[in-house]
Design an enzyme around this catalytic site. Structure first.
Site, PDB file in Angstrom:
ATOM      1  N   ASP A  37      -3.254  -0.759  -1.185  1.00  0.00           N
ATOM      2  CA  ASP A  37      -2.432  -2.035  -1.619  1.00  0.00           C
ATOM      3  C   ASP A  37      -2.686  -3.478  -0.733  1.00  0.00           C
ATOM      4  OD1 ASP A  37      -1.136  -0.793   0.718  1.00  0.00           O
ATOM      5  OD2 ASP A  37       0.846  -0.921  -0.235  1.00  0.00           O
ATOM      6  N   SER A 128      13.821   3.195   0.940  1.00  0.00           N
ATOM      7  CA  SER A 128      14.188   1.787   1.151  1.00  0.00           C
ATOM      8  C   SER A 128      13.931   1.225  -0.013  1.00  0.00           C
ATOM      9  CB  SER A 128      13.356   1.439   2.259  1.00  0.00           C
ATOM     10  OG  SER A 128      12.027   1.618   2.210  1.00  0.00           O
ATOM     11  N   GLU A 160      12.148  -6.566   2.524  1.00  0.00           N
ATOM     12  CA  GLU A 160      12.031  -5.795   3.477  1.00  0.00           C
ATOM     13  C   GLU A 160      10.922  -6.289   4.677  1.00  0.00           C
ATOM     14  OE1 GLU A 160      10.393  -1.135   4.013  1.00  0.00           O
ATOM     15  OE2 GLU A 160      11.235  -1.861   2.242  1.00  0.00           O
ATOM     16  N   ASP A 172       5.782   0.017  -3.733  1.00  0.00           N
ATOM     17  CA  ASP A 172       7.046   0.839  -3.769  1.00  0.00           C
ATOM     18  C   ASP A 172       8.225   0.247  -4.581  1.00  0.00           C
ATOM     19  OD1 ASP A 172       5.512   2.427  -1.975  1.00  0.00           O
ATOM     20  OD2 ASP A 172       6.755   1.778  -0.169  1.00  0.00           O
TER      21      ASP A 172
END
Length: 394
Positions: A37, A128, A160, A172
């Site tokens: 990623d 998260s 984040e 995510d």
């Protein structure tokens, strides 16, 4: 899940009243495509049926009043002015979302939130991201904000990165917000273009084996791997100025310039280039319902992570080795940043019980401690739960 929903709604009612909006925000698995990623590459994640549940409502104040069911902790913050980080870790995932909304000029005032769920913490299922996406989705509903799923994923990632201080990629948050039941998502992490790929749940079950190992080494070595990939790109750019990331590099080109690269940097780059190709081919395997081919690519991915990218560990390798020799397992590999966490296994539905029994027994014999095992299905992304949906158990 029904028990968790009941506890959250009861807690919310006792603390704040009976008027709330209920949000379900899933964790995620990554079927294949690890450490690609942040190299502008491809990933193949899917939302799962382990989720964070949030009950939210407006409170007509400038106070953000939060309660974590799992930690049994309350937290309050004034969000009228500058939003300050909490000394506790968990409130920052929610406050970071409010901070991002403000930075994007969205009007947000005080609200109440109670949340909890069954996404295991630290096991690589992105609890998260589920929390960030869930509170963002909920605030969008409460304040009637015009924010699309792609923008929400970007904002949740920045929350984040900038507020919590974890330099994660966008996979995510994107998977949690955009998941579709029965489908994986082939995501281009550079352009954010994506397509849904059918995932046959009638034949196969996703089983996660959690080593329980949580090593600080993971975060520091993650940064090292990023630097090594960037170093490789810097060298390769001297021979082709159009290269901006390892996504642009073909294996033949990399091999031609192997001598110009530090040996360790070459290994890291080779893994990423090969993994990107595996993700593309794995997407085709799924589309053709070829689980045998897909599973072999999972094993190849683990070998690359183990020997070339060097982010595996003895516990993960042992689990993959046991899975490889077990009937009914199509494929297995480590999932996540590495040095601990989970393996992801594709197991024939009829063989799940036998697989679970064997892997628990053999792992305990070889490694000592008992492992946690989770079965999960590919599920829907973040959404509002209507009153009639509260009885849904997955």
């Amino acid at each position: 899940m029904q028990d968790i929903i009941q506890k959250i709604t009861t807690e919310f009612t006792n603390r704040f009243g009976e008027d709330y909006t209920l949000i379900k925000s899933p964790g995620r698995v990554n079927l294949i495509g690890e450490h690609t990623d942040y190299n502008g590459g491809f990933v193949l994640p899917a939302a799962i049926d382990k989720s964070i549940i949030l009950a939210l409502s407006l409170n007509s104040t400038d106070e953000c009043r939060l309660f974590s069911l799992d930690k049994q902790e309350a937290y309050e913050a004034d969000i009228a002015g500058e939003i300050r980080k909490s000394e506790k870790a968990w409130p920052n995932y929610l406050l970071g979302v409010v901070d991002q909304l403000r930075k994007h000029d969205y009007e947000v005032s005080g609200f109440d939130c109670v949340f909890g769920g069954n996404v295991p913490i630290g096991a690589g299922m992105s609890s998260s991201a589920a929390l960030e996406g869930g509170v963002l989705y909920g605030l969008r509903e409460l304040f009637d904000l015009d924010i699309g799923p792609l923008e929400m994923a970007k904002m949740a990632q920045k929350a984040e990165n900038e507020f919590v201080g974890v330099q994660c990629g966008i996979m995510d948050q994107f998977a949690s917000l955009n998941g579709r039941e029965g489908y994986a998502i082939k995501l281009d992490c550079r352009s954010l273009e994506f397509e849904y790929v059918p995932f046959s749940q009638e034949q196969v079950r996703i089983v996660l084996c959690d080593t329980g190992v949580r090593r600080e080494l993971a975060s520091s070595e993650y940064n090292v791997r990023r630097e090594q990939c960037e170093e490789g790109v810097g060298v390769l750019q001297k021979f082709d100025a159009s290269i901006t990331s390892l996504r642009d590099v073909e294996l033949a080109f990399l091999l031609r310039h192997q001598q110009e690269l530090d040996p360790t940097v070459f290994k890291r780059c080779k893994y990423v280039v090969e993994e990107n190709k595996r993700v593309i081919q794995a997407g085709k395997d799924l589309a053709q319902h070829d689980l045998e081919a897909f599973g072999q690519r999972m094993y190849q991915s683990h070998a690359g992570l183990r020997f070339a990218y060097e982010v595996s560990c003895n516990e993960l390798d042992t689990l993959v080795d046991i899975a490889r020799d077990t009937d009914g397992v199509y494929g297995a590999r480590m999932m996540g940043g590495g040095f601990g966490g989970c393996t992801i296994n594709l197991v024939d539905r009829a063989q799940v019980a036998a697989f679970t029994k064997r892997i628990k027994k053999e792992y305990a014999e070889k490694m000592g401690p008992e492992i946690d095992i989770y079965q999960t299905n590919v599920s829907r992304g973040t959404h509002v739960m209507a009153e009639t949906q509260v009885d849904i158990r997955n």
